[in-house]
Enzyme design. Structure first.
Site, PDB file in Angstrom:
ATOM      1  N   ASP A  63       0.865  -1.174   0.000  1.00  0.00           N
ATOM      2  CA  ASP A  63       0.000   0.000   0.000  1.00  0.00           C
ATOM      3  C   ASP A  63       0.906   1.230   0.000  1.00  0.00           C
ATOM      4  O   ASP A  63       1.605   1.487   0.981  1.00  0.00           O
ATOM      5  CB  ASP A  63      -0.890  -0.013   1.243  1.00  0.00           C
ATOM      6  N   VAL A  64       0.915   1.977  -1.103  1.00  0.00           N
ATOM      7  CA  VAL A  64       1.862   3.094  -1.224  1.00  0.00           C
ATOM      8  C   VAL A  64       1.594   4.213  -0.227  1.00  0.00           C
ATOM      9  O   VAL A  64       2.467   5.051  -0.003  1.00  0.00           O
ATOM     10  CB  VAL A  64       1.885   3.668  -2.658  1.00  0.00           C
ATOM     11  N   TYR A  88      -7.989  15.732  -7.275  1.00  0.00           N
ATOM     12  CA  TYR A  88      -7.063  15.105  -8.216  1.00  0.00           C
ATOM     13  C   TYR A  88      -6.075  16.118  -8.779  1.00  0.00           C
ATOM     14  O   TYR A  88      -4.865  15.881  -8.813  1.00  0.00           O
ATOM     15  CB  TYR A  88      -7.876  14.460  -9.335  1.00  0.00           C
ATOM     16  N   ASN A 108       3.344   4.953 -10.438  1.00  0.00           N
ATOM     17  CA  ASN A 108       2.151   4.972 -11.271  1.00  0.00           C
ATOM     18  C   ASN A 108       0.851   4.946 -10.484  1.00  0.00           C
ATOM     19  O   ASN A 108      -0.175   5.418 -10.972  1.00  0.00           O
ATOM     20  CB  ASN A 108       2.191   3.780 -12.232  1.00  0.00           C
ATOM     21  N   LYS A 155      -1.892  16.263  -8.428  1.00  0.00           N
ATOM     22  CA  LYS A 155      -1.022  16.164  -9.609  1.00  0.00           C
ATOM     23  C   LYS A 155      -0.138  17.400  -9.752  1.00  0.00           C
ATOM     24  O   LYS A 155       1.002  17.299 -10.223  1.00  0.00           O
ATOM     25  CB  LYS A 155      -1.862  15.932 -10.860  1.00  0.00           C
TER      26      LYS A 155
END
Length: 248
Positions: A58-59, A153, A85, A157
């Site tokens: 789990d990142v 989001y 990713n 980013k």
């Protein structure tokens, strides 16, 4: 190990763009560590390939990420490339419509996950012999220009863009390169709706063109195989006819 082979970690490798990237790198002859939360999906990506290693993680969890890179070190003794990713669209809505818990989950995966994985990767790359390596971050066209109702989001980013530049700056004295690849409308389950109907800045709804994610895999493979005295700070790959330049 042949000099053309790389040891590569791909996060979010169980589906979508991550699966395409991992498969492309395996087909090119590299050793690929596939990571994500769902082992069964990672096993599907590996498809029994002899150079694929599945390590669920789990990142967003510091301990889980640490264990992932410890497993890489134990198996291979080095790390040549990290492909950050893993990501999520998160909640849809303007800034006044987003719940803090949904915001936190989006940040945890899209931004904190990139930080945690890069932190472990850079520590390995600095210490190994020969030193150095390459980090490739999956950004987005939304790292530059947002879609409507995508504040969580988009913010993450934009954060990835800053993280990429900082890693590139701080890493160059250690032979560590960092690239951000901004992808627009690759055809995956995550973007399936865009190909049918997507909200535009003027309030209208219309279908947008998409493209085969194998071309993302081709681009990443080319980046991976560059020597470390060559870097590509940013790359944009997108469906030619999609609204991006001038959108908004």
């Amino acid at each position: 190990m042949d000099v053309t082979e790389r040891v590569i970690v791909v996060t979010g490798a169980g589906s979508g763009i991550g699966r395409s990237i991992a498969t492309g790198l395996l087909d090119a002859g590299h050793h690929v560590v596939l990571t994500g939360r769902a082992r069964e999906k990672l096993d599907e990506t590996a498809h029994g390939h002899e150079d694929a290693v599945v390590v669920p993680a789990d990142v967003s969890s510091p301990q889980s990420v640490h264990s992932l890179f410890a497993a890489v070190a134990e198996r291979f003794g080095r790390l040549d490339v990290l492909v950050n990713n893993a990501g999520t669209f998160g909640p849809s809505g303007a800034v006044d419509e987003i719940e803090p818990a949904d915001w936190d989950r989006t940040v945890a995966t899209n931004l904190t996950g990139v930080f945690l994985c890069s932190r472990e990767a850079v520590r390995m790359m600095k210490a190994q012999t020969p030193r150095g390596g390459r980090i490739i971050n999956n950004g987005s066209l939304s790292a530059h220009t947002p879609r409507p109702a995508s504040v969580a989001y988009t913010a993450t980013k934009h954060g990835v863009s800053g993280l990429t530049k900082s890693i590139a700056l701080d890493g160059r004295d250690h032979d560590i390169c960092c690239t951000q690849i901004d992808i627009g409308n690759a055809a995956t389950a995550m973007t399936e709706g865009i190909g049918h109907s997507a909200r535009q800045p003027d309030g209208s709804m219309r279908a947008e063109p998409t493209f085969d994610p194998r071309y993302v895999a081709d681009a990443v493979t080319r980046l991976v195989e560059l020597p470390l005295d060559v870097t590509v700070p940013t790359m944009t790959i997108m469906a030619t006819g999609m609204p991006y330049i001038g959108r908004g």
